[in-house]
Structures are given as structure tokens and as C-alpha cells.
Design a protein around this motif. Structure first.
Motif, PDB file in Angstrom:
ATOM      1  N   THR A  92     -11.171   5.177   8.884  1.00 60.97           N
ATOM      2  CA  THR A  92     -11.380   3.934   7.900  1.00 60.97           C
ATOM      3  C   THR A  92     -10.289   2.993   8.600  1.00 60.97           C
ATOM      4  O   THR A  92      -9.388   3.219   9.113  1.00 60.97           O
ATOM      5  CB  THR A  92     -11.267   4.163   6.513  1.00 60.97           C
ATOM      6  N   LEU A  93     -10.819   1.496   8.356  1.00 54.83           N
ATOM      7  CA  LEU A  93     -10.264   0.503   8.936  1.00 54.83           C
ATOM      8  C   LEU A  93      -9.232  -0.366   7.789  1.00 54.83           C
ATOM      9  O   LEU A  93      -9.820  -0.478   6.726  1.00 54.83           O
ATOM     10  CB  LEU A  93     -11.150  -0.673   9.443  1.00 54.83           C
ATOM     11  N   LEU A  94      -8.173  -0.585   8.267  1.00 53.28           N
ATOM     12  CA  LEU A  94      -7.398  -1.531   7.096  1.00 53.28           C
ATOM     13  C   LEU A  94      -7.609  -2.843   7.328  1.00 53.28           C
ATOM     14  O   LEU A  94      -7.756  -3.359   8.332  1.00 53.28           O
ATOM     15  CB  LEU A  94      -5.796  -1.182   7.580  1.00 53.28           C
ATOM     16  N   PRO A  95      -7.936  -3.783   6.092  1.00 53.47           N
ATOM     17  CA  PRO A  95      -8.216  -5.166   6.374  1.00 53.47           C
ATOM     18  C   PRO A  95      -6.893  -5.707   6.951  1.00 53.47           C
ATOM     19  O   PRO A  95      -5.997  -5.549   6.807  1.00 53.47           O
ATOM     20  CB  PRO A  95      -8.404  -5.591   4.877  1.00 53.47           C
ATOM     21  N   GLY A  96      -7.202  -6.786   7.699  1.00 51.47           N
ATOM     22  CA  GLY A  96      -6.356  -7.271   8.353  1.00 51.47           C
ATOM     23  C   GLY A  96      -6.173  -6.986   9.892  1.00 51.47           C
ATOM     24  O   GLY A  96      -6.772  -6.224  10.256  1.00 51.47           O
ATOM     25  N   ARG A  97      -5.251  -7.417  10.559  1.00 55.86           N
ATOM     26  CA  ARG A  97      -4.997  -7.118  11.767  1.00 55.86           C
ATOM     27  C   ARG A  97      -3.382  -6.860  12.396  1.00 55.86           C
ATOM     28  O   ARG A  97      -2.623  -7.405  11.804  1.00 55.86           O
ATOM     29  CB  ARG A  97      -5.270  -8.446  12.810  1.00 55.86           C
ATOM     30  N   ILE A  98      -3.058  -5.743  12.896  1.00 51.12           N
ATOM     31  CA  ILE A  98      -1.934  -5.449  13.785  1.00 51.12           C
ATOM     32  C   ILE A  98      -1.685  -6.515  14.674  1.00 51.12           C
ATOM     33  O   ILE A  98      -2.671  -6.750  15.565  1.00 51.12           O
ATOM     34  CB  ILE A  98      -1.984  -3.958  14.220  1.00 51.12           C
ATOM     35  N   GLU A  99      -0.664  -7.323  14.602  1.00 50.84           N
ATOM     36  CA  GLU A  99      -0.259  -8.009  15.655  1.00 50.84           C
ATOM     37  C   GLU A  99       1.033  -7.814  16.514  1.00 50.84           C
ATOM     38  O   GLU A  99       1.830  -6.980  15.910  1.00 50.84           O
ATOM     39  CB  GLU A  99      -0.005  -9.615  15.524  1.00 50.84           C
ATOM     40  N   TRP A 100       1.105  -8.025  18.084  1.00 50.90           N
ATOM     41  CA  TRP A 100       2.243  -7.610  18.680  1.00 50.90           C
ATOM     42  C   TRP A 100       2.567  -8.698  19.596  1.00 50.90           C
ATOM     43  O   TRP A 100       2.030  -9.611  20.014  1.00 50.90           O
ATOM     44  CB  TRP A 100       2.089  -6.367  19.161  1.00 50.90           C
ATOM     45  N   ARG A 101       3.925  -8.638  19.788  1.00 51.14           N
ATOM     46  CA  ARG A 101       4.706  -9.502  20.955  1.00 51.14           C
ATOM     47  C   ARG A 101       5.375  -8.507  21.929  1.00 51.14           C
ATOM     48  O   ARG A 101       5.992  -7.404  21.350  1.00 51.14           O
ATOM     49  CB  ARG A 101       5.691 -10.406  20.569  1.00 51.14           C
ATOM     50  N   THR A 102       5.182  -8.511  23.197  1.00 52.71           N
ATOM     51  CA  THR A 102       5.723  -7.647  24.086  1.00 52.71           C
ATOM     52  C   THR A 102       6.863  -8.278  24.882  1.00 52.71           C
ATOM     53  O   THR A 102       6.713  -9.600  25.463  1.00 52.71           O
ATOM     54  CB  THR A 102       4.793  -7.172  25.129  1.00 52.71           C
ATOM     55  N   ALA A 103       8.181  -7.680  24.976  1.00 58.49           N
ATOM     56  CA  ALA A 103       9.170  -8.264  25.592  1.00 58.49           C
ATOM     57  C   ALA A 103       8.852  -8.325  27.169  1.00 58.49           C
ATOM     58  O   ALA A 103       8.191  -7.309  27.706  1.00 58.49           O
ATOM     59  CB  ALA A 103      10.530  -7.323  25.654  1.00 58.49           C
ATOM     60  N   PHE A 104       9.065  -9.252  27.775  1.00 62.14           N
ATOM     61  CA  PHE A 104       8.765  -9.271  29.313  1.00 62.14           C
ATOM     62  C   PHE A 104       9.680  -8.655  30.268  1.00 62.14           C
ATOM     63  O   PHE A 104       9.074  -7.809  31.132  1.00 62.14           O
ATOM     64  CB  PHE A 104       8.866 -10.987  29.737  1.00 62.14           C
ATOM     65  N   TRP A 105      11.055  -8.539  30.201  1.00 63.81           N
ATOM     66  CA  TRP A 105      11.647  -8.098  31.285  1.00 63.81           C
ATOM     67  C   TRP A 105      11.473  -6.436  31.348  1.00 63.81           C
ATOM     68  O   TRP A 105      11.580  -5.863  32.577  1.00 63.81           O
ATOM     69  CB  TRP A 105      13.282  -8.487  31.114  1.00 63.81           C
ATOM     70  N   THR A 129      10.327  -2.630  34.678  1.00 65.25           N
ATOM     71  CA  THR A 129      10.823  -1.130  34.794  1.00 65.25           C
ATOM     72  C   THR A 129       9.759  -0.116  34.348  1.00 65.25           C
ATOM     73  O   THR A 129      10.336   0.860  34.366  1.00 65.25           O
ATOM     74  CB  THR A 129      12.022  -1.190  34.316  1.00 65.25           C
ATOM     75  N   GLY A 130       8.598  -0.488  33.807  1.00 64.61           N
ATOM     76  CA  GLY A 130       7.695   0.262  33.351  1.00 64.61           C
ATOM     77  C   GLY A 130       7.997   0.613  31.845  1.00 64.61           C
ATOM     78  O   GLY A 130       7.644   1.798  31.489  1.00 64.61           O
ATOM     79  N   HIS A 131       8.641  -0.149  31.199  1.00 68.05           N
ATOM     80  CA  HIS A 131       9.011   0.013  29.902  1.00 68.05           C
ATOM     81  C   HIS A 131       8.525  -0.712  28.830  1.00 68.05           C
ATOM     82  O   HIS A 131       8.760  -2.185  29.073  1.00 68.05           O
ATOM     83  CB  HIS A 131      10.796   0.167  29.784  1.00 68.05           C
ATOM     84  N   VAL A 132       7.652  -0.466  27.889  1.00 66.16           N
ATOM     85  CA  VAL A 132       7.004  -1.239  27.219  1.00 66.16           C
ATOM     86  C   VAL A 132       7.917  -1.393  25.811  1.00 66.16           C
ATOM     87  O   VAL A 132       7.976  -0.373  25.360  1.00 66.16           O
ATOM     88  CB  VAL A 132       5.588  -0.965  26.680  1.00 66.16           C
ATOM     89  N   ARG A 133       8.280  -2.626  25.522  1.00 65.75           N
ATOM     90  CA  ARG A 133       8.997  -2.765  24.105  1.00 65.75           C
ATOM     91  C   ARG A 133       8.177  -3.777  23.480  1.00 65.75           C
ATOM     92  O   ARG A 133       8.108  -5.344  23.807  1.00 65.75           O
ATOM     93  CB  ARG A 133      10.453  -3.320  24.547  1.00 65.75           C
ATOM     94  N   MET A 134       7.783  -3.425  22.247  1.00 66.10           N
ATOM     95  CA  MET A 134       6.555  -4.460  21.613  1.00 66.10           C
ATOM     96  C   MET A 134       6.854  -4.348  19.955  1.00 66.10           C
ATOM     97  O   MET A 134       7.464  -3.416  19.393  1.00 66.10           O
ATOM     98  CB  MET A 134       5.242  -3.477  21.780  1.00 66.10           C
ATOM     99  N   ARG A 135       7.039  -5.446  19.468  1.00 65.93           N
ATOM    100  CA  ARG A 135       7.390  -5.764  18.050  1.00 65.93           C
ATOM    101  C   ARG A 135       6.043  -6.021  17.648  1.00 65.93           C
ATOM    102  O   ARG A 135       5.107  -6.949  17.705  1.00 65.93           O
ATOM    103  CB  ARG A 135       8.215  -7.051  17.890  1.00 65.93           C
ATOM    104  N   MET A 136       5.769  -5.276  16.492  1.00 64.29           N
ATOM    105  CA  MET A 136       4.351  -5.158  15.756  1.00 64.29           C
ATOM    106  C   MET A 136       4.491  -5.422  14.257  1.00 64.29           C
ATOM    107  O   MET A 136       5.494  -5.107  13.584  1.00 64.29           O
ATOM    108  CB  MET A 136       3.829  -3.897  15.948  1.00 64.29           C
ATOM    109  N   TRP A 137       3.444  -6.184  13.604  1.00 62.04           N
ATOM    110  CA  TRP A 137       3.355  -6.105  12.144  1.00 62.04           C
ATOM    111  C   TRP A 137       1.863  -6.303  11.757  1.00 62.04           C
ATOM    112  O   TRP A 137       1.191  -6.593  12.539  1.00 62.04           O
ATOM    113  CB  TRP A 137       4.067  -7.379  11.795  1.00 62.04           C
ATOM    114  N   GLN A 138       1.833  -6.130  10.354  1.00 60.33           N
ATOM    115  CA  GLN A 138       0.367  -6.072   9.995  1.00 60.33           C
ATOM    116  C   GLN A 138      -0.020  -7.403   9.235  1.00 60.33           C
ATOM    117  O   GLN A 138       1.043  -7.606   8.312  1.00 60.33           O
ATOM    118  CB  GLN A 138       0.077  -4.814   9.341  1.00 60.33           C
ATOM    119  N   THR A 139      -0.865  -8.391   9.303  1.00 59.51           N
ATOM    120  CA  THR A 139      -0.825  -9.386   8.668  1.00 59.51           C
ATOM    121  C   THR A 139      -1.028  -9.264   7.125  1.00 59.51           C
ATOM    122  O   THR A 139      -0.582 -10.234   6.296  1.00 59.51           O
ATOM    123  CB  THR A 139      -2.093 -10.131   9.310  1.00 59.51           C
TER     124      THR A 139
END
Length: 259
Positions: free
Chosen positions: A75-88, A92-102
Motif C-alpha cells: 500500500t502507498l502513503l498519500p504524499g511524497r517522500i522528498e530528499w536532499r543529498t549532501a554533495f561532498w 567518497t562513495g558516502h550518501v548522506r541524505m535528508r528526508m521528509w514526508q510532505t
């Protein structure tokens, strides 16, 4: 020969700049679909990101709950998960992501992932009870309505192993298969430790009293519990109790699930 070496040394910084620039462009343009398996792997397939759009750098997806890696009845949750990913860290092959649900998550969480594993920070969100049908039995049978709150500790995934705790609080639940409304309020605690997990169900209040304990391991899932009715609701809950499990007395049934 000397002049050739001098030309090579002079050109080397520009070559490095070109390589780094190309790598940076490739990283920032990676499609959002590249990160969707990370969350699914960290939660053993129960929490997934569907319909991704955008890029690794800035994107969104729909949150999907499933009974496991089989997502046919998810089942799907209404709305969208959004994210922003740190660049630097990407360099180094490391994903650092800030996430929230609208619509359902008041505070953002952080997802950090490397080749060897991933970590999701502690968080909470409110979801409609109908979303739980994607988790399979018994939610898909009961078709619950009410307020549901999910909260979790920091969640770690190392290879095929996960570590963390998820608490599901179900408040003022009702079901299409019962005339008693509300049935009650309940708490489900999922504790994941490596390759195995435990599941504990308890009643906070209500006419329908549920409790039980289960274990989940690769290829084997079991749950043992009981369901009973408060004295004033025995007659009205008789049909629901018969639906939930095998009778163990005039006012209770056994909740048993083995796979």
C-alpha cells in the motif's frame, strides 16, 4: 624529453580538474531510482520508495509498505517522500541524505549509506490505518480504520542484517468486520537484531483485548497470542473472535501464525 615532461606536468592539473568535474556531474545527475534499493534493504523490504523522480541530488518518491520483499499487495502513503543529498560525501562513495514526508512526517530524518551498509536516524510519522493492509495478515483481513503512529529508533543495516526497533501505536481502531466501534487501542513492537526479529502485541485499552509474541527469521515466521472480549462486549465480538482464530474458551481465541 625534458620539454615533454614539462608539458605533461603543466597539463596535469587541468586533466585532474576535468576528471573531477566529470565525476561531479555524473554523481549529481544519477537518477533517483539509484537510491531506492537502499531503504528497502535496510528495512528487509517492509518500507520501500516507489515511483522515484528527480535525481540523487534532489528527488522524491512515494512511500510504500509491504509484507516483505513481495510487494504485490503493498500500500502507498498519500504524499511524497522528498530528499536532499549532501554533495561532498558523494565524492567518497558516502550518501548522506535528508528526508521528509510532505503529509505525514513532522520532522526530517537522515539516511546515510555506504557500500557496506546504511543507517536511518530515529523518527516518527502518522499514517492512515488503511496503509497497514500492505503488511499482510491480519491487517488485510480486518481492514482497520483509526489513527496509526509509527516511531523508530536509529535503524542500521550491515549487509543482510538489520538492527533497530519500530513501534506501531494503533489508536481507536475499528474494523469493517465488527459492529463494535472502536475496538480499542494497541501497540506493536518490532525489534530487529541481525538476521532475526521479535514482534510483541499488547492492548492499551478497549473491548477487544489482544496480546502475543512472535519471532521472524529468514524462511521462518511464527506468532502466538490470544484475543478476547471484555465482558460487556462478548456477544457483539463473538463473530470477530471466530474470524481471528481458534477458540480456546467461551471468550477467547488463539492467534497463531506460522510460515
Amino acid at each position: 624529453m625534458i620539454n615533454r615532461m614539462r608539458r605533461v606536468r603543466a597539463a596535469l592539473p587541468w586533466v585532474l580538474v576535468g576528471v573531477l568535474s566529470s565525476a561531479t556531474v555524473m554523481l549529481t545527475l544519477l537518477p533517483a531510482a539509484w537510491i531506492t534499493p537502499l531503504l528497502a534493504r535496510a528495512t528487509q523490504g517492509h518500507v520501500n520508495l516507489a515511483d522515484p523522480s528527480g535525481s540523487l541530488w534532489h528527488g522524491s518518491a512515494t512511500l510504500m509498505l509491504a509484507a516483505g520483499h513481495d510487494t504485490r499487495n503493498a500500500t502507498l502513503l498519500p504524499g511524497r517522500i522528498e530528499w536532499r543529498t549532501a554533495f561532498w560525501p558523494l565524492l567518497t562513495g558516502h550518501v548522506r541524505m535528508r528526508m521528509w514526508q510532505t503529509e505525514a512526517m513532522p520532522d526530517a530524518v537522515m539516511l546515510e549509506a555506504q557500500v557496506r551498509g546504511a543507517t536511518l536516524s530515529a523518527g516518527a510519522m502518522a499514517v492512515p490505518a488503511s496503509l497497514l493492509t500492505g503488511l499482510g495478515a491480519p491487517f488485510n483481513t480486518l481492514d482497520l480504520q483509526g489513527d496509526v503512529r509509527l516511531s523508530w529508533t536509529a535503524w542500521r543495516s550491515i549487509g543482510q542484517k538489520a538492527f533497530g526497533q519500530l513501534v506501531v501505536t494503533l489508536n481507536e481502531m475499528s474494523s469493517r468486520v465488527s459492529r463494535v466501534k472502536p475496538l480499542g487501542s494497541y501497540r506493536v513492537v518490532l525489534q530487529v537484531e541481525g538476521a532475526g526479529a521479535t514482534l510483541d502485541l499488547s492492548t492499551l485499552k478497549g473491548a477487544l483485548i489482544l496480546d502475543g509474541h512472535g519471532t521472524l527469521r529468514a524462511g521462518a515466521t511464527s506468532f502466538q497470542g490470544t484475543a478476547s472480549a471484555a465482558p460487556e462486549a462478548r456477544e457483539n465480538l463473538a463473530g470477530l473472535l471466530n474470524l481471528l482464530g481458534r477458540s480456546t474458551g467461551p471468550n477467547s481465541v488463539a492467534l497463531t501464525f506460522v510460515r
